[in-house]
Motif scaffolding. Structure first.
Motif, PDB file in Angstrom:
ATOM      1  N   SER A  11       0.885  -1.041   0.027  1.00 31.25           N
ATOM      2  CA  SER A  11      -0.059  -0.530   0.202  1.00 31.25           C
ATOM      3  C   SER A  11       1.142   1.603   0.069  1.00 31.25           C
ATOM      4  CB  SER A  11      -0.499   0.023   1.302  1.00 31.25           C
ATOM      5  OG  SER A  11      -1.730   1.542   0.804  1.00 31.25           O
ATOM      6  N   GLU A  12       0.548   2.075  -1.197  1.00 32.02           N
ATOM      7  CA  GLU A  12       1.914   3.645  -1.293  1.00 32.02           C
ATOM      8  C   GLU A  12       1.419   4.325   0.104  1.00 32.02           C
ATOM      9  OE1 GLU A  12      -0.390   5.048  -4.102  1.00 32.02           O
ATOM     10  OE2 GLU A  12       1.215   3.913  -5.513  1.00 32.02           O
ATOM     11  N   ARG A  13       0.054   4.581   0.695  1.00 26.20           N
ATOM     12  CA  ARG A  13      -0.310   5.424   1.710  1.00 26.20           C
ATOM     13  C   ARG A  13       0.409   5.021   3.067  1.00 26.20           C
ATOM     14  NH1 ARG A  13      -6.555   5.683   3.135  1.00 26.20           N
ATOM     15  NH2 ARG A  13      -5.773   6.792   4.866  1.00 26.20           N
ATOM     16  N   GLU A  18       3.231  10.973   1.846  1.00 25.37           N
ATOM     17  CA  GLU A  18       2.320  12.003   0.558  1.00 25.37           C
ATOM     18  C   GLU A  18       2.427  12.447  -0.016  1.00 25.37           C
ATOM     19  OE1 GLU A  18      -0.163  14.900   3.287  1.00 25.37           O
ATOM     20  OE2 GLU A  18      -0.014  13.759   5.244  1.00 25.37           O
ATOM     21  N   SER A  21       3.759   7.993  -4.904  1.00 28.33           N
ATOM     22  CA  SER A  21       3.242   6.633  -5.001  1.00 28.33           C
ATOM     23  C   SER A  21       4.402   5.790  -6.154  1.00 28.33           C
ATOM     24  CB  SER A  21       2.085   6.898  -6.121  1.00 28.33           C
ATOM     25  OG  SER A  21       2.619   7.163  -7.560  1.00 28.33           O
ATOM     26  N   TYR A 294       5.511   9.247   8.696  1.00 24.10           N
ATOM     27  CA  TYR A 294       4.712   8.423   7.955  1.00 24.10           C
ATOM     28  C   TYR A 294       4.996   7.072   8.574  1.00 24.10           C
ATOM     29  CZ  TYR A 294       8.125   6.806   5.045  1.00 24.10           C
ATOM     30  OH  TYR A 294       8.849   6.410   4.628  1.00 24.10           O
ATOM     31  N   GLN A 295       3.351   6.715   7.581  1.00 19.69           N
ATOM     32  CA  GLN A 295       2.621   5.267   8.458  1.00 19.69           C
ATOM     33  C   GLN A 295       4.045   4.070   8.288  1.00 19.69           C
ATOM     34  OE1 GLN A 295      -0.818   3.000   8.027  1.00 19.69           O
ATOM     35  NE2 GLN A 295      -1.602   5.431   6.705  1.00 19.69           N
TER      36      GLN A 295
END
Length: 364
Positions: A11-13, A18, A21, A294-295
């Motif tokens: 998953s890119e997220r 942010e 891609s 980020y994640q």
């Protein structure tokens, strides 16, 4: 279904910051290359080769070296064959008082005799000094390749100006040196995974198995999302001190006590400088400031923070060993202080010199 699972895993997220891609990384500018997951798969056959090379090295080099240094295999005293005690030993090597009393009644043996049997049986399973020497020498012969990769990485400006590890992330070009370094490190840890099942089975077998697996996951996924600069820095920081520890162990097995003490002093100092100074400030703090969380950042830095906790615990144990050795007279306090001062001064001068070099290069 397979494609949906793959899309969920990659998953890119989760993996990327942010507004970035996988398509952005799949189409780099002309003359620039970004990491591709398929490239790192070459580490698996290379790991098999390293593993086979270690087996050959033990037979042709390590054992002859042990004989030259008069490190004997030694034949431990064997315990008296007993099916009942052997069955319990396979599940519990140190029976408690209740079990000892039960065995005493069952076998009509004295409790002390049973305790002696278990002690002899444990000694029977302990690896000989020669076996431990050969295993450590096998590991040490792999380190020159990793150290060579680290030296090649040291030529990069972001190794000294560590804030550059995160500039324009993740749009950072892949260099041949970075690829070779990652390939060598991943092959090394895969070979350790294989060899754990043939080497001496130690008490920390499960812990080391988890450690190697976590390291393989970190190396693989940091390559996939182009966190190569920080990953290379982390690997260099760890390899810098490990080689001195393995060398100190070899000197100890060969009974070269002064050499062992000196190597242990160098290991202690390099461990402190690399893992308690460089590692947390360059990897954990600067990434927060420049890239922002980020994640996947939380995942990687969470694992690295756990690793830093282990570093603190290990350094505490190293300090205890060093203090005990000093008070027992095995290591001179004067030598320890002089070595610490000398190594620290040289390290500071080296870093300052290279920083000035890269600043001059940038100005040109």
């Amino acid at each position: 279904m397979t494609s949906s699972i793959s899309a969920w895993i990659w998953s890119e997220r989760f993996w990327l910051p942010e507004n970035v891609s996988w398509a952005d990384l799949a189409h780099p500018p002309p003359g620039v290359e970004y990491p591709r997951m398929g490239q790192i798969l070459y580490a698996l056959p290379l790991a098999v080769g390293v593993f086979l090379l270690r087996l050959l090295f033990e037979r042709l080099v390590a054992k002859p070296c042990a004989h030259i240094l008069q490190i004997q295999a030694g034949v431990p005293r064997r315990a008296q064959p007993n099916a009942v005690l052997e069955k319990l030993y396979q599940s519990k090597t140190c029976p408690d008082t209740r079990q000892l009393e039960g065995l005493s009644k069952q076998l009509d043996w004295d409790v002390r005799k049973i305790q002696r049997w278990f002690r002899v049986r444990r000694n029977q399973d302990r690896p000989s000094t020669q076996k431990k020497f050969c295993e450590n020498l096998e590991k040490l012969q792999t380190y020159p390749l990793l150290i060579h990769s680290c030296i090649c990485s040291l030529q990069s400006p972001w190794m000294w100006d560590t804030r550059q590890c995160w500039h324009k992330y993740p749009f950072q070009p892949l260099s041949p040196g970075q690829y070779n370094h990652y390939l060598a490190e991943l092959a090394f840890y895969w070979s350790l995974m294989f060899s754990q099942f043939t080497d001496i089975k130690r008490k920390d077998f499960v812990v080391m198995l988890i450690h190697h697996l976590a390291t393989i996951i970190l190396i693989t996924f940091s390559y996939a999302n182009n966190m190569l600069r920080a990953g290379t820095l982390v690997m260099c920081v760890h390899d810098a001190s490990d080689i001195f520890l393995e060398a100190a162990k070899l000197a100890n097995y060969a009974k070269y006590q002064r050499l062992c003490d000196g190597l242990f002093v160098v290991f202690s100092i390099s461990f402190f400088l690399t893992r308690l100074v460089i590692f947390p400030f360059c990897v954990l703090f600067e990434s927060w400031e420049i890239v922002g969380p980020y994640q996947a950042w939380w995942l990687f830095n969470g694992l690295l923070l756990v690793l830093q906790t282990l570093h603190i615990i290990w350094f505490y144990l190293i300090t205890r060993i060093a203090i005990k050795a000093i008070f027992k007279g095995k290591v001179s306090l004067v030598i320890f202080c002089l070595t610490f001062t000398s190594v620290t001064a040289k390290f500071t001068f080296f870093v300052k010199h290279l920083n000035n070099y890269w600043m001059d290069s940038d100005s040109v």
